[in-house]
Design an enzyme around this catalytic site. Structure first.
Site, PDB file in Angstrom:
ATOM      1  N   LYS A  13       3.228  -2.092 -17.560  1.00  0.00           N
ATOM      2  CA  LYS A  13       3.788  -0.766 -17.825  1.00  0.00           C
ATOM      3  C   LYS A  13       5.320  -0.781 -17.815  1.00  0.00           C
ATOM      4  CE  LYS A  13       1.898   1.289 -14.193  1.00  0.00           C
ATOM      5  NZ  LYS A  13       1.116   0.201 -13.564  1.00  0.00           N
ATOM      6  N   ARG A  88      -0.179   9.159 -10.114  1.00  0.00           N
ATOM      7  CA  ARG A  88      -1.070   8.136  -9.578  1.00  0.00           C
ATOM      8  C   ARG A  88      -2.245   8.747  -8.832  1.00  0.00           C
ATOM      9  NH1 ARG A  88       2.814   3.786  -9.299  1.00  0.00           N
ATOM     10  NH2 ARG A  88       1.954   1.850  -8.553  1.00  0.00           N
ATOM     11  N   ARG A 122       5.175 -12.656 -11.344  1.00  0.00           N
ATOM     12  CA  ARG A 122       6.255 -11.714 -11.686  1.00  0.00           C
ATOM     13  C   ARG A 122       7.500 -11.987 -10.843  1.00  0.00           C
ATOM     14  NH1 ARG A 122       4.870  -5.476 -12.085  1.00  0.00           N
ATOM     15  NH2 ARG A 122       4.212  -5.668  -9.923  1.00  0.00           N
ATOM     16  N   ARG A 165       8.792  -9.512  -5.529  1.00  0.00           N
ATOM     17  CA  ARG A 165       8.601  -8.326  -4.692  1.00  0.00           C
ATOM     18  C   ARG A 165       7.660  -8.666  -3.539  1.00  0.00           C
ATOM     19  NH1 ARG A 165       6.756  -3.717  -8.820  1.00  0.00           N
ATOM     20  NH2 ARG A 165       5.412  -3.215  -7.065  1.00  0.00           N
ATOM     21  N   ARG A 176      -3.301  -3.069  -3.449  1.00  0.00           N
ATOM     22  CA  ARG A 176      -2.792  -2.185  -4.514  1.00  0.00           C
ATOM     23  C   ARG A 176      -3.832  -1.978  -5.596  1.00  0.00           C
ATOM     24  NH1 ARG A 176       1.973  -5.442  -6.035  1.00  0.00           N
ATOM     25  NH2 ARG A 176       2.237  -4.039  -7.800  1.00  0.00           N
TER      26      ARG A 176
HETATM   27  P1  ADP Z   1       2.985  -1.363  -9.679  1.00  0.00           P
HETATM   28  O1  ADP Z   1       2.661  -0.470 -10.841  1.00  0.00           O
HETATM   29  O2  ADP Z   1       3.283  -2.759 -10.085  1.00  0.00           O
HETATM   30  O3  ADP Z   1       2.003  -1.272  -8.551  1.00  0.00           O
HETATM   31  P2  ADP Z   1       5.244   0.352  -8.848  1.00  0.00           P
HETATM   32  O4  ADP Z   1       6.608  -0.151  -8.880  1.00  0.00           O
HETATM   33  O5  ADP Z   1       4.824   1.382  -9.843  1.00  0.00           O
HETATM   34  O6  ADP Z   1       4.304  -0.936  -8.941  1.00  0.00           O
HETATM   35  O7  ADP Z   1       4.916   0.949  -7.389  1.00  0.00           O
HETATM   36  C1  ADP Z   1       5.206   0.264  -6.210  1.00  0.00           C
HETATM   37  C2  ADP Z   1       4.852   1.102  -4.990  1.00  0.00           C
HETATM   38  O8  ADP Z   1       5.619   2.315  -4.991  1.00  0.00           O
HETATM   39  C3  ADP Z   1       3.409   1.565  -4.921  1.00  0.00           C
HETATM   40  O9  ADP Z   1       2.568   0.585  -4.352  1.00  0.00           O
HETATM   41  C4  ADP Z   1       3.530   2.828  -4.043  1.00  0.00           C
HETATM   42  O10 ADP Z   1       3.686   2.490  -2.688  1.00  0.00           O
HETATM   43  C5  ADP Z   1       4.860   3.414  -4.504  1.00  0.00           C
HETATM   44  N1  ADP Z   1       4.698   4.386  -5.613  1.00  0.00           N
HETATM   45  C6  ADP Z   1       5.246   4.312  -6.864  1.00  0.00           C
HETATM   46  N2  ADP Z   1       4.905   5.367  -7.625  1.00  0.00           N
HETATM   47  C7  ADP Z   1       4.106   6.148  -6.838  1.00  0.00           C
HETATM   48  C8  ADP Z   1       3.403   7.378  -7.047  1.00  0.00           C
HETATM   49  N3  ADP Z   1       3.440   8.024  -8.234  1.00  0.00           N
HETATM   50  N4  ADP Z   1       2.688   7.868  -6.013  1.00  0.00           N
HETATM   51  C9  ADP Z   1       2.630   7.254  -4.827  1.00  0.00           C
HETATM   52  N5  ADP Z   1       3.240   6.093  -4.561  1.00  0.00           N
HETATM   53  C10 ADP Z   1       3.982   5.532  -5.552  1.00  0.00           C
END
Ligand code: ADP
Ligand code: ZN
Length: 221
Positions: A13, A88, A122, A165, A176
């Site tokens: 994404k 999410r 990554r 990360r 996750r």
């Molecule tokens: P990925 O899509 O690779 O899991 P992100 O960078 O989108 O990684 O998200 C990393 C972390 O940030 C998530 O595991 C969560 O803890 C937090 N996070 C990001 N966006 C949200 C969201 N919309 N709601 C809740 N937590 C979020």
């Protein structure tokens, strides 16, 4: 043009959004990037969300929704935006419906085995956030070539240091993915019912997939 990019962690994404947003002249909003930046700067918000990111759990809805509301008020969102990593949960999607109208939800699909491999490979630039991938991944017809920096460990664009990360390490990745299937995957039906879903199955690297995604997005220009 207002889009949501939906899909499991590691599906690409962020990579796709960062490539197509400048072409379309719209903002790329990654809630994960916003949180990582706040953690790095040790702000109040950063302190509040740190433990959630470390354990792979979702940040509470109220916090994320507030951050998102403020972000889409900014000037660079006037022409539109891509939401990468938001919503999410169903709660977040319902709140989003109250504040703006989404044109389409691009649901990005990839074989689960490959997700785990891809996340482990990554690497991210500590300075500018550019995403790299150091593995050459194949399964059947699918081929995801590496997106490697010219010089190992160094960002091509800004010379920054590449890092992994903490939440991209195996144990947290599994968590996750569980969180994704339990809390985020139900959004596919939520948006299907609204007639907004456009599905894309990943079969290759960004050079192959970006034009496919762009073609769909341009229908909404
Ligand atoms: P990925 O899509 O690779 O899991 P992100 O960078 O989108 O990684 O998200 C990393 C972390 O940030 C998530 O595991 C969560 O803890 C937090 N996070 C990001 N966006 C949200 C969201 N919309 N709601 C809740 N937590 C979020
Ligand atoms: Zn960089």
């Amino acid at each position: 043009m207002r889009f949501v990019f939906l899909g499991p962690p590691g599906v690409g994404k962020g990579t796709y959004a960062s490539r197509v947003a400048p072409i379309l002249g719209i903002a790329h909003i990654s809630t994960g990037d916003i949180f990582r930046e706040e953690i790095k700067k040790e702000t109040e918000l950063g302190k509040k969300v740190k433990s959630y990111l470390e354990s792979g759990q979702l940040v509470p809805d109220e916090i994320v929704i507030e951050v998102l509301k403020q972000r889409i008020e900014e000037d660079d969102c006037k022409k539109g935006f891509i939401l990468d990593g938001f919503p999410r949960t169903i709660k977040q999607a319902e709140e989003l419906d109250k504040i703006t109208k989404i044109d389409a939800v691009i649901n990005i699909v990839l074989d689960e085995d490959l997700l785990v491999k891809k996340i482990s490979a990554r690497r991210i630039c500590r300075n500018c956030g550019k995403i790299y991938n150091i593995a050459d991944i194949r399964k059947g017809e699918i081929h995801l070539p590496p997106i490697a920096p010219k010089k190992e460990g160094i960002c091509d664009d800004c010379g920054g240091e590449l890092y992994q990360r903490d939440d991209d390490k195996e144990e947290v990745v599994r968590e996750r993915l569980n969180v994704y299937y339990e809390q985020t995957a139900p959004l596919i039906d939520y948006y299907k019912n609204k007639g907004l879903i456009r599905e894309i199955t990943v079969t290759g690297g960004p050079d192959k997939m970006v034009p496919v995604i762009l073609k769909i997005m341009k229908e909404y220009e």
